[in-house]
Design a protein around this motif. Sequence first.
Motif, short mmCIF file in Angstrom:
data_model
loop_
_atom_site.label_atom_id
_atom_site.label_comp_id
_atom_site.label_asym_id
_atom_site.label_seq_id
_atom_site.Cartn_x
_atom_site.Cartn_y
_atom_site.Cartn_z
N PHE A 1 0.81 -1.21 0.00
CA PHE A 1 0.00 0.00 0.00
C PHE A 1 0.85 1.26 0.00
CE2 PHE A 1 -3.33 -3.00 0.92
CZ PHE A 1 -4.36 -2.50 0.12
N CYS A 2 2.02 1.23 0.60
CA CYS A 2 2.93 2.38 0.52
C CYS A 2 3.41 2.57 -0.91
CB CYS A 2 4.09 2.20 1.49
SG CYS A 2 3.60 2.43 3.21
N GLU A 3 3.68 1.47 -1.60
CA GLU A 3 4.08 1.56 -3.00
C GLU A 3 2.94 2.15 -3.85
OE1 GLU A 3 6.85 -1.31 -5.32
OE2 GLU A 3 4.81 -2.11 -5.48
N LEU A 4 1.70 1.73 -3.59
CA LEU A 4 0.56 2.30 -4.30
C LEU A 4 0.44 3.80 -4.04
CD1 LEU A 4 -2.20 -0.43 -3.81
CD2 LEU A 4 -0.80 0.00 -5.86
N ALA A 5 0.70 4.22 -2.81
CA ALA A 5 0.67 5.65 -2.47
C ALA A 5 1.78 6.39 -3.21
CB ALA A 5 0.79 5.84 -0.96
N ASP A 6 2.96 5.80 -3.28
CA ASP A 6 4.07 6.42 -4.01
C ASP A 6 3.72 6.62 -5.49
OD1 ASP A 6 5.61 6.47 -1.72
OD2 ASP A 6 6.83 4.73 -2.29
N GLN A 7 2.96 5.67 -6.05
CA GLN A 7 2.58 5.73 -7.46
C GLN A 7 1.37 6.64 -7.70
OE1 GLN A 7 1.81 1.58 -8.21
NE2 GLN A 7 3.97 1.05 -8.28
N GLY A 8 0.76 7.14 -6.63
CA GLY A 8 -0.41 8.00 -6.75
C GLY A 8 -1.71 7.24 -6.98
#
Length: 107
Positions: free
Chosen positions: A9-16
């Motif tokens: 989920f942090c990676e998804l947040a980084d990707q917007g």
Amino acid sequence: MRNTIADHFCELADQGRIQPRVKPLVRAESSPLNCSALGEQAGSNFVCGGEMRFIGKGGEMDTITFSPTLRREEDGRIAFYVGNDEEGEQVWRVPAPRATSATCAVR
């Protein structure tokens, strides 16, 4: 497993692709998980459900409910099913560690 979910989920947040509503973000953590195999044979894909919590400096919290389809890779890492490619083949992705996240890394 909870760390892998938070990494994802942090990676998804980084990707917007998701946008936690708390700023500044202090911590990202998964709730306890409920997981189940999708087949009877050993090594079957599985699904885990729970809640992702993004926690801000003042204790405010943004939550996302989840239940992704997962599998264990040969090297032991957990991969997330992200869809099918143009040829109809399944695409699986192992998330980057949260420590590398621009959104979630503790600085």
